[in-house]
Design an enzyme around this catalytic site. Structure first.
Site, PDB file in Angstrom:
ATOM      1  N   TYR A  90      -1.459  -0.963  10.432  1.00 22.42           N
ATOM      2  CA  TYR A  90      -1.653  -1.272   9.001  1.00 22.42           C
ATOM      3  C   TYR A  90      -0.439  -0.776   8.202  1.00 22.42           C
ATOM      4  O   TYR A  90       0.117  -1.511   7.373  1.00 22.42           O
ATOM      5  CB  TYR A  90      -2.924  -0.585   8.514  1.00 22.42           C
ATOM      6  CG  TYR A  90      -3.258  -0.782   7.056  1.00 22.42           C
ATOM      7  CD1 TYR A  90      -4.089  -1.831   6.645  1.00 22.42           C
ATOM      8  CD2 TYR A  90      -2.761   0.077   6.077  1.00 22.42           C
ATOM      9  CE1 TYR A  90      -4.403  -1.991   5.298  1.00 22.42           C
ATOM     10  CE2 TYR A  90      -3.065  -0.091   4.738  1.00 22.42           C
ATOM     11  CZ  TYR A  90      -3.890  -1.124   4.351  1.00 22.42           C
ATOM     12  OH  TYR A  90      -4.200  -1.291   3.014  1.00 22.42           O
ATOM     13  N   SER A 110       0.871  -1.198   0.000  1.00 20.78           N
ATOM     14  CA  SER A 110       0.000   0.000   0.000  1.00 20.78           C
ATOM     15  C   SER A 110       0.894   1.230   0.000  1.00 20.78           C
ATOM     16  O   SER A 110       2.039   1.183   0.482  1.00 20.78           O
ATOM     17  CB  SER A 110      -0.864   0.004   1.263  1.00 20.78           C
ATOM     18  OG  SER A 110      -1.494   1.259   1.428  1.00 20.78           O
TER      19      SER A 110
HETATM   20  P1  NDP Z   1     -11.960  -5.776   0.070  1.00 19.16           P
HETATM   21  O1  NDP Z   1     -12.522  -5.636   1.446  1.00 19.16           O
HETATM   22  O2  NDP Z   1     -12.829  -5.411  -1.074  1.00 19.16           O
HETATM   23  O3  NDP Z   1     -11.397  -7.248  -0.173  1.00 19.16           O
HETATM   24  C1  NDP Z   1     -10.613  -7.906   0.792  1.00 19.16           C
HETATM   25  C2  NDP Z   1     -11.061  -9.349   0.869  1.00 19.16           C
HETATM   26  O4  NDP Z   1     -10.205 -10.010   1.817  1.00 19.16           O
HETATM   27  C3  NDP Z   1     -12.503  -9.487   1.400  1.00 19.16           C
HETATM   28  O5  NDP Z   1     -13.206 -10.477   0.689  1.00 19.16           O
HETATM   29  C4  NDP Z   1     -12.273  -9.889   2.842  1.00 19.16           C
HETATM   30  O6  NDP Z   1     -13.358 -10.622   3.389  1.00 19.16           O
HETATM   31  C5  NDP Z   1     -11.047 -10.754   2.712  1.00 19.16           C
HETATM   32  N1  NDP Z   1     -10.406 -10.990   3.981  1.00 19.16           N
HETATM   33  C6  NDP Z   1     -10.391 -10.215   5.096  1.00 19.16           C
HETATM   34  N2  NDP Z   1      -9.743 -10.832   6.094  1.00 19.16           N
HETATM   35  C7  NDP Z   1      -9.333 -12.038   5.599  1.00 19.16           C
HETATM   36  C8  NDP Z   1      -8.631 -13.132   6.153  1.00 19.16           C
HETATM   37  N3  NDP Z   1      -8.231 -13.149   7.440  1.00 19.16           N
HETATM   38  N4  NDP Z   1      -8.375 -14.191   5.364  1.00 19.16           N
HETATM   39  C9  NDP Z   1      -8.788 -14.215   4.079  1.00 19.16           C
HETATM   40  N5  NDP Z   1      -9.493 -13.222   3.508  1.00 19.16           N
HETATM   41  C10 NDP Z   1      -9.749 -12.141   4.263  1.00 19.16           C
HETATM   42  O7  NDP Z   1     -10.630  -4.863   0.066  1.00 19.16           O
HETATM   43  P2  NDP Z   1      -9.580  -4.533  -1.081  1.00 19.16           P
HETATM   44  O8  NDP Z   1      -9.833  -5.297  -2.296  1.00 19.16           O
HETATM   45  O9  NDP Z   1      -9.492  -3.055  -1.132  1.00 19.16           O
HETATM   46  O10 NDP Z   1      -8.242  -5.036  -0.364  1.00 19.16           O
HETATM   47  C11 NDP Z   1      -7.352  -5.973  -0.930  1.00 19.16           C
HETATM   48  C12 NDP Z   1      -5.947  -5.637  -0.483  1.00 19.16           C
HETATM   49  O11 NDP Z   1      -5.600  -4.352  -0.993  1.00 19.16           O
HETATM   50  C13 NDP Z   1      -5.742  -5.546   1.021  1.00 19.16           C
HETATM   51  O12 NDP Z   1      -4.519  -6.166   1.375  1.00 19.16           O
HETATM   52  C14 NDP Z   1      -5.673  -4.063   1.298  1.00 19.16           C
HETATM   53  O13 NDP Z   1      -4.936  -3.763   2.450  1.00 19.16           O
HETATM   54  C15 NDP Z   1      -5.000  -3.580   0.024  1.00 19.16           C
HETATM   55  N6  NDP Z   1      -5.127  -2.169  -0.272  1.00 19.16           N
HETATM   56  C16 NDP Z   1      -6.350  -1.631  -0.578  1.00 19.16           C
HETATM   57  C17 NDP Z   1      -6.456  -0.288  -0.872  1.00 19.16           C
HETATM   58  C18 NDP Z   1      -7.752   0.364  -1.224  1.00 19.16           C
HETATM   59  O14 NDP Z   1      -7.780   1.618  -1.342  1.00 19.16           O
HETATM   60  N7  NDP Z   1      -8.828  -0.377  -1.405  1.00 19.16           N
HETATM   61  C19 NDP Z   1      -5.263   0.585  -0.829  1.00 19.16           C
HETATM   62  C20 NDP Z   1      -4.040  -0.091  -0.536  1.00 19.16           C
HETATM   63  C21 NDP Z   1      -3.989  -1.424  -0.264  1.00 19.16           C
HETATM   64  P3  NDP Z   1     -14.483  -9.800   4.226  1.00 19.16           P
HETATM   65  O15 NDP Z   1     -15.119  -8.867   3.252  1.00 19.16           O
HETATM   66  O16 NDP Z   1     -15.379 -10.871   4.718  1.00 19.16           O
HETATM   67  O17 NDP Z   1     -13.724  -9.076   5.299  1.00 19.16           O
END
Ligand code: NDP
Length: 287
Positions: free
Chosen positions: A153, A140
């Protein structure tokens, strides 16, 4: 012929946002994908949409056994493993350093950093059997600069960047490439994931964030999951065959510099202020 024709990939966090967009793009480019997540309903729906090409695997990335089983599922279902996108995540602890607890810190590190280390660890022997592979980790811009996320984070994401560098150095001898992506502000459910936010309010917040996004960075539109999926496709495919240990920032220019570097309105306002001060000074001298 797709850019990932006949490749086998694991994508974590596949039930939503960036992970889901990446699964969709990978399948469109000819890959078969193990889609891993804790959200079983959305994962099952994804598998049903792409029968024979996507296998959903329940995986809580804070659990080492789940990560090991997810990598093994690629070998069991699709006969091997070529690509891993270590992407699952959530906001983690919102505590400041002054009210941090050991438990909150450990959970956030397990979710965002240890998960990536173990994802690499369990993917490696399977990729060695294929003669190489490509690993992409979601970091990130919060791991690059202060101000884009809570402290735990941000530290975890900084750790993902350094982990990527070191793993790339260690695994190059197996022809396994390891790279990271640093997304900026991407429109996904991550910002409204808390169970404490009622459903209708989530929609309202999402709409407000979407409206505000174009003014937050030099490129004047909201970042979308497909923007990160495209970057991941590049790092996963042979197009990046000479790229390892790098971090690819995909943030619409959010980290190019302070606002006055790219917002002409801010520069114009500063110029107006300077002119007003100069005029006031001259008036004082003459008076
Ligand atoms: P989303 O919430 O749309 O997707 C994340 C997914 O990961 C969800 O389905 C969530 O499930 C799942 N998840 C959460 N905890 C766990 C776990 N313990 N094991 C397996 N799956 C899990 O978020 P993003 O697509 O935005 O995020 C994806 C990645 O991108 C993350 O690592 C985030 O930190 C990173 N990121 C995102 C940014 C943004 O602006 N969106 C910016 C920078 C980095 P559930 O919904 O049930 O929690």
């Amino acid at each position: 012929m797709g850019r990932l024709q006949d490749k086998v990939a694991v994508v974590t966090g596949a039930s939503s946002g960036i992970g889901m967009a990446t699964v969709e793009l990978f399948v469109a480019e000819g890959a078969r994908v193990v889609a891993a997540d804790i959200n079983d309903a959305a994962g099952a729906a994804l598998q049903a949409r792409y029968q024979g090409f996507v296998h959903f695997q329940h995986c809580d990335v804070t659990q080492e056994a789940d990560i090991a089983a997810t990598m093994a599922a690629a070998a069991d279902r699709f006969d091997g493993l070529d690509i891993v996108f270590n992407n699952a995540g959530a906001g983690g602890s919102i505590n400041t350093i002054e009210d941090m607890t050991g438990e909150a810190w450990d959970f956030t590190m397990a979710l965002l950093l240890r998960s990536v280390a173990l994802g690499i660890r369990y993917a490696t022997p399977l990729m060695q059997k294929r003669g190489g592979g490509a690993i992409v980790n979601t970091a990130s811009i919060a791991g690059l600069e202060a101000g884009y996320g809570p402290i735990a984070y941000s530290v975890a994401k900084a750790g993902v960047i350094q982990l990527t560098t070191l793993a790339a150095a260690q695994l190059a001898r197996h022809d396994i490439r390891v790279n990271a992506i640093c997304p900026g502000f991407i429109q996904t459910g991550i910002f409204t994931a808390s169970d404490l936010i009622p459903g209708p309010l989530k929609e309202q917040i999402k709409a407000e964030m979407r409206a505000a996004a174009p003014a937050a960075q030099p490129l004047k539109r909201a970042g979308e999951p497909i923007d990160i999926a495209e970057a991941c496709l590049y790092l996963a495919s042979d197009a990046s065959r000479f790229v390892t240990g790098t971090k690819l920032v995909v943030d619409g220019g959010m980290t190019v510099g302070p606002r006055q570097a790219w917002d002409p309105e801010v520069r114009a306002e500063r110029a107006r202020m300077m002119e007003a001060r100069r005029a006031a000074y001259e008036a004082g001298v003459k008076g």
